[in-house]
Design an enzyme around this catalytic site. Structure first.
Site, PDB file in Angstrom:
ATOM      1  N   GLU A 266       0.814  -1.223   0.000  1.00  0.00           N
ATOM      2  CA  GLU A 266       0.000   0.000   0.000  1.00  0.00           C
ATOM      3  C   GLU A 266       0.842   1.265   0.000  1.00  0.00           C
ATOM      4  O   GLU A 266       0.481   2.256  -0.619  1.00  0.00           O
ATOM      5  CB  GLU A 266      -0.940   0.013   1.222  1.00  0.00           C
TER       6      GLU A 266
ATOM      7  N   ASP B 139      -1.941  -4.332   3.425  1.00  0.00           N
ATOM      8  CA  ASP B 139      -1.927  -4.473   4.889  1.00  0.00           C
ATOM      9  C   ASP B 139      -2.713  -5.700   5.365  1.00  0.00           C
ATOM     10  O   ASP B 139      -3.689  -6.109   4.730  1.00  0.00           O
ATOM     11  CB  ASP B 139      -2.506  -3.213   5.555  1.00  0.00           C
TER      12      ASP B 139
ATOM     13  N   TYR C 117       2.238  -5.130  13.467  1.00  0.00           N
ATOM     14  CA  TYR C 117       1.135  -4.356  12.867  1.00  0.00           C
ATOM     15  C   TYR C 117       0.291  -3.676  13.934  1.00  0.00           C
ATOM     16  O   TYR C 117      -0.072  -4.293  14.937  1.00  0.00           O
ATOM     17  CB  TYR C 117       0.274  -5.291  12.011  1.00  0.00           C
TER      18      TYR C 117
END
Length: 527
Positions: free
Chosen positions: A9, A82, A304
């Site tokens: 991304e 993601d 994350y």
């Protein structure tokens, strides 16, 4: 031309990955979403199984063109957006776009996810690709459809009835309602007077103050002494009386560490401890996740940052326990790793909690390479992660009841006997404790006479509930199951941008517009 094409991304993540994957891979960024619903009526058709009409996001068209051109040259295509619902949807949209292009109709991209951007994690993910998880895509589309149906139907109504430029939304409107309802509570609040009685005494050089908790055998509640007259009567009855120790209770107390960070708890602690807004916190966490050059090339420093999970991987637990034993001390290491359970009703636990990718990358060792915000946030995440696997803090608590006439005054003292996890990290709270109990009392014995230095009354008034700040609003949204923690920052920004709320001393106050919009929606759209 590289035979492998990998799509991510963000361009900064592409740079970090390039270092691990070498010349065999070309890495391109989609720059976020590539398709969105057409911006006019009928983009979602509830009568036709909620069919959705999409179009390319104009600002990302050139990035899509570059991906299409590269895909035609590549042998293998990996979609590495993601590791959450939005990322899964972006991968699916890319796949759908590619299938419409000449020469790519039979393309079969592989999905890979990076929960942390370190060499081992990246190579492991590439070695084990999977297909696109259509349930996640459907979940994202359902949310997007709901956002559209709520926003597209209600916003024009607000323009017509109130004024142009206003908006309603699936999450922003309930968030606004919470702020408005709290404001109504504050307005309706009537302060109530109450009094407390206190005894000042000492032993040797130690001074202490006890509070009246019982009078004539009755336990005193908050409003037992509602006025100056009522407290004056009790005060008069106790004046001139001797004091002695009626009872002493000694207890050993322990306090356990808090769970490692989720998106929500990280945002709350960053607001309280670091004074960072939720938006600034999420932007900084994104940078730490995507990779920072700490002397040996870029590396992801944290896992994350969009997660509801409080679990840690076995490898992480082993490393953290090894660090505690070797760097902090064996006394601080519990016999077994601590396991935490999430309290959130609609938690998605696909990921780990937010933690450093290696606990041996201490905050001090990476400080020279980080901005002030990055360092503060990384240090907080590192400390919380290490503390969550440490031994409890231990205290000796002493409660002393002092009899004066018909009254019993109580004083509590607490002494920390073992710091445990508190030597590394202490969780913050909404209303900071006044620390009344964290004091040491002199040694006393039952029956011992004590001097009465002073007995006096104190007037108090009840206070209204506080307005929400960013931390308490995030906490309330999560408790009600409204929205996702990863979107709280943008919800709060929307409320400010639409001028529905203002921030005064870091607390939310609804504007006139905000209150009118909230009244209109709650009265006419209860469902």
């Amino acid at each position: 031309m590289a035979k492998n094409l990998l799509i991510v991304e963000s361009p900064s993540k592409a740079k970090t990955l390039k270092k691990y994957l070498g010349s065999e891979f070309e890495i391109l960024a989609s720059y976020g979403h590539v398709r969105d619903l057409v911006p006019k009526n009928g983009a979602v058709d509830p009568d036709n199984h909620f069919a959705m009409k999409y179009e390319l996001v104009a600002r990302n068209a050139k990035h899509v063109d570059a991906i299409v051109a590269a895909a035609k040259e590549a042998e293998n295509l990996y979609l590495a957006t993601d590791p959450d619902r939005e990322g899964e949807a972006i991968s699916w949209h890319l796949q759908e776009i590619l299938k419409t292009k000449r020469g790519l109709k039979n393309i079969n991209p592989q999905r890979v996810v990076f929960h942390e951007i370190t060499k081992n994690a990246v190579l492991e993910a590439i070695a084990h690709p999977r297909g696109i998880e259509i349930n996640l895509v459907d979940a994202q589309q359902a949310r997007r459809a709901l956002d559209y149906l709520v926003g597209f139907n209600l916003s024009p109504l607000l323009w017509k009835k109130i004024r142009r430029g206003l908006s309603a939304g699936r999450v922003q409107s309930p968030a606004l309602r919470l702020i408005c309802e709290r404001e109504n509570e504050i307005r309706a609040f009537e302060a109530q007077e109450y009094w407390t009685l206190h005894l000042d005494s000492h032993k040797g050089r130690s001074k202490f103050t006890a509070k009246l908790v019982q009078y004539k055998g009755e336990k005193l509640e908050q409003f037992s002494l509602p006025s100056e007259t009522s407290q004056a009567e009790v005060l008069a009855a106790l004046q001139g009386k001797d004091a002695h120790v009626a009872a002493i209770e000694k207890k050993k107390r322990s306090r356990n560490p808090a769970a490692p960070f989720t998106t929500s708890t990280m945002q709350q602690d960053a607001v309280r401890k670091l004074g960072m807004t939720t938006d600034r916190t999420m932007r900084t966490a994104q940078q730490l996740y995507e990779g920072i050059d700490v002397g040996q090339g870029a590396i992801g420093l944290i896992t994350y940052m969009r997660t509801d999970s409080v679990t840690l991987s076995d490898e992480a637990l082993t490393e953290i326990r090894h660090y505690i034993e070797n760097k902090i001390g064996k006394d601080y290491l519990p016999s077994a790793a601590k396991q935490y359970k999430t309290k959130s009703k609609n938690a998605q636990e696909a990921h780990e909690a937010i933690r450093p990718t290696s606990v041996y990358r201490t905050p001090e060792s990476v400080k020279p390479f980080l901005t002030a915000d990055q360092f503060k946030l990384y240090q907080m995440i590192w400390q919380r992660t290490v503390a969550c696997q440490m031994a409890p803090a231990k205290f000796d608590q002493t409660t002393v009841d002092i009899a004066v006439g018909d009254g019993i005054f109580r004083v509590t003292g607490q002494v920390q006997t073992f710091a445990g996890f508190l030597s590394v990290y202490e969780e913050s709270t909404d209303d900071e404790d006044d620390g009344e109990e964290n004091k040491k009392l002199p040694e006393m014995a039952e029956g011992e006479a004590l001097p009465v230095d002073n007995i006096y009354g104190e007037q108090h008034f009840t206070t209204p509930p506080p307005r929400f700040n960013e931390a308490t609003l995030v906490k309330a949204l999560e408790e009600y199951g409204i929205g996702r923690p990863s979107t709280y920052a943008s919800i709060i920004s929307t409320l400010k941008d639409r001028e529905y709320v203002t921030l005064e001393q870091k607390r939310f106050t609804p504007t006139d517009t905000g209150e009118i919009v909230n009244k209109f929606l709650t009265e006419h759209f209860a469902q």
